[in-house]
Design a protein around this motif. Structure first.
Motif, PDB file in Angstrom:
ATOM      1  N   ARG A  40       0.816  -1.221   0.000  1.00  0.00           N
ATOM      2  CA  ARG A  40       0.000   0.000   0.000  1.00  0.00           C
ATOM      3  C   ARG A  40       0.845   1.264   0.000  1.00  0.00           C
ATOM      4  NH1 ARG A  40      -3.714  -0.748   5.112  1.00  0.00           N
ATOM      5  NH2 ARG A  40      -1.738  -1.514   5.942  1.00  0.00           N
ATOM      6  N   ASN A  41       2.165   1.115   0.150  1.00  0.00           N
ATOM      7  CA  ASN A  41       3.035   2.287   0.219  1.00  0.00           C
ATOM      8  C   ASN A  41       3.037   3.057  -1.100  1.00  0.00           C
ATOM      9  OD1 ASN A  41       3.709   1.638   2.841  1.00  0.00           O
ATOM     10  ND2 ASN A  41       5.655   0.687   2.316  1.00  0.00           N
ATOM     11  N   ARG A  42       3.118   4.379  -0.998  1.00  0.00           N
ATOM     12  CA  ARG A  42       3.058   5.246  -2.175  1.00  0.00           C
ATOM     13  C   ARG A  42       4.437   5.762  -2.574  1.00  0.00           C
ATOM     14  NH1 ARG A  42      -1.800   9.042   0.272  1.00  0.00           N
ATOM     15  NH2 ARG A  42      -3.525   7.558   0.063  1.00  0.00           N
ATOM     16  N   TYR A  43       5.480   5.171  -2.091  1.00  0.00           N
ATOM     17  CA  TYR A  43       6.827   5.677  -2.329  1.00  0.00           C
ATOM     18  C   TYR A  43       7.750   4.513  -2.689  1.00  0.00           C
ATOM     19  CZ  TYR A  43       6.353   4.391   2.569  1.00  0.00           C
ATOM     20  OH  TYR A  43       6.024   3.735   3.728  1.00  0.00           O
ATOM     21  N   GLY A  44       8.915   4.837  -3.208  1.00  0.00           N
ATOM     22  CA  GLY A  44       9.877   3.823  -3.588  1.00  0.00           C
ATOM     23  C   GLY A  44      10.370   3.031  -2.388  1.00  0.00           C
ATOM     24  N   MET A  45      10.657   1.761  -2.590  1.00  0.00           N
ATOM     25  CA  MET A  45      11.121   0.895  -1.503  1.00  0.00           C
ATOM     26  C   MET A  45      12.419   0.212  -1.932  1.00  0.00           C
ATOM     27  SD  MET A  45       7.500  -0.707  -0.127  1.00  0.00           S
ATOM     28  CE  MET A  45       6.895  -1.193  -1.749  1.00  0.00           C
ATOM     29  N   PRO A  46      13.549   0.853  -1.665  1.00  0.00           N
ATOM     30  CA  PRO A  46      14.825   0.277  -2.106  1.00  0.00           C
ATOM     31  C   PRO A  46      15.132  -1.047  -1.413  1.00  0.00           C
ATOM     32  CG  PRO A  46      15.174   2.131  -0.606  1.00  0.00           C
ATOM     33  CD  PRO A  46      13.717   2.122  -0.949  1.00  0.00           C
ATOM     34  N   PHE A  47      15.813  -1.925  -2.140  1.00  0.00           N
ATOM     35  CA  PHE A  47      16.251  -3.227  -1.636  1.00  0.00           C
ATOM     36  C   PHE A  47      15.072  -4.087  -1.170  1.00  0.00           C
ATOM     37  CE2 PHE A  47      19.566  -0.048  -0.422  1.00  0.00           C
ATOM     38  CZ  PHE A  47      20.481  -0.364  -1.421  1.00  0.00           C
ATOM     39  N   LEU A  48      13.939  -3.958  -1.873  1.00  0.00           N
ATOM     40  CA  LEU A  48      12.750  -4.737  -1.525  1.00  0.00           C
ATOM     41  C   LEU A  48      13.077  -6.229  -1.554  1.00  0.00           C
ATOM     42  CD1 LEU A  48       9.639  -4.533  -0.961  1.00  0.00           C
ATOM     43  CD2 LEU A  48       9.328  -4.844  -3.434  1.00  0.00           C
ATOM     44  N   MET A  49      12.682  -6.941  -0.509  1.00  0.00           N
ATOM     45  CA  MET A  49      12.999  -8.356  -0.350  1.00  0.00           C
ATOM     46  C   MET A  49      11.718  -9.158  -0.195  1.00  0.00           C
ATOM     47  SD  MET A  49      15.281 -10.067   2.737  1.00  0.00           S
ATOM     48  CE  MET A  49      16.903  -9.870   1.995  1.00  0.00           C
TER      49      MET A  49
END
Length: 261
Positions: free
Chosen positions: A194-203
């Motif tokens: 649901r996040n509206r922003y970038g999520m670096p290193f998503l695992m």
């Protein structure tokens, strides 16, 4: 025949909790799984083909101390004292302190993420101390390392988890009981989608569970997963406030509970 070790896991109906449950089952553990939505755990258990003799489901709301304590007592009576207790249940909702309704949301976040963790650990501490063994695992978040606009309730709660587990670790070390703080970065779960922003290193949740299980087994006291987010968190912590504030200008905020989507 030696009995299988036992893992007690809250928030086991989805996401990180579900992935941890499967990883510990694969490692040979019996499971005590706790959630409000017990039907979802039961359905998942059947889909995975998990042995009902090794997986027992308990219904509880960790925000209500009497509820989670009752589930823990049922586990002690039915399955015995766990070797590992993972306080994973948590919620993440955006808040705006200017909005009166959001104060109730803030209170709910703290009730689940902080009081709920303490209430989860509470029933097991004295018997673990008497046995002089056991591991308590608190699931924190990199969001607890620096405050993010619109995330005040969640950031405050996870900062509290980090400090609480550190305090508890010092209290229980003389009794042979370990306390482990696992601090996830961005993990692909229904919560983060649901996040509206970038999520670096998503695992993936499965990869996270592998890393978390390894950290607990290795006796780590604190571990950021993935490690890259640990580096980012340290850099963010080291930034002067003026630089940090400029960096976050215009950053999308976590959706509020009652906000329009």
């Amino acid at each position: 025949m030696t009995a299988a070790p036992l893992a007690f896991i809250t928030g086991a109906s989805s996401g990180i909790g579900q992935a941890l449950a499967l990883r510990y089952h694969q490692a040979g553990y019996a499971l005590a799984l706790v959630a409000r939505r017990t039907d979802e755990i039961e359905r998942w258990r059947a889909e995975q083909g998990l042995d009902p003799a090794r997986v027992v489901v308990y219904g509880a709301d960790v925000a209500e101390p009497d509820s989670i304590i009752a589930a823990a007592q049922q586990c002690l009576e039915r399955q015995g004292l766990p070797d590992v207790v993972i306080a994973n249940a948590g919620i993440s909702i955006g808040v705006d302190t200017a909005e009166r309704d959001d104060l109730a949301v803030f209170a709910r976040i703290l009730a689940v993420n902080n009081l709920g963790m303490a209430a989860t650990f509470h029933p097991f501490i004295l018997p673990m101390r008497a046995r002089r063994s056991g591991t308590l695992v608190g699931i924190a978040s990199v969001a607890g390392i620096r405050g993010l606009p619109g995330h005040g309730g969640y950031c405050a709660s996870k900062a509290g988890v980090i400090s609480y587990c550190e305090s508890l670790r010092g209290e229980l070390r003389p009794f042979g009981v370990k306390v482990v703080t696992i601090t996830p970065g961005y993990i692909d779960t229904p919560l983060t989608r649901r996040n509206r922003y970038g999520m670096p290193f998503l695992m993936t949740a499965e990869r996270f569970a592998d890393k978390a299980h390894a950290a607990v087994a290795a006796g780590a006291s604190y571990r950021v997963i993935p490690w890259q987010m640990g580096v980012v968190a340290k850099l963010m912590r080291a930034l002067p406030n003026a630089w940090f504030d400029r960096l976050l200008v215009g950053r999308a905020r976590k959706p509020r509970q009652n906000a329009d989507s």
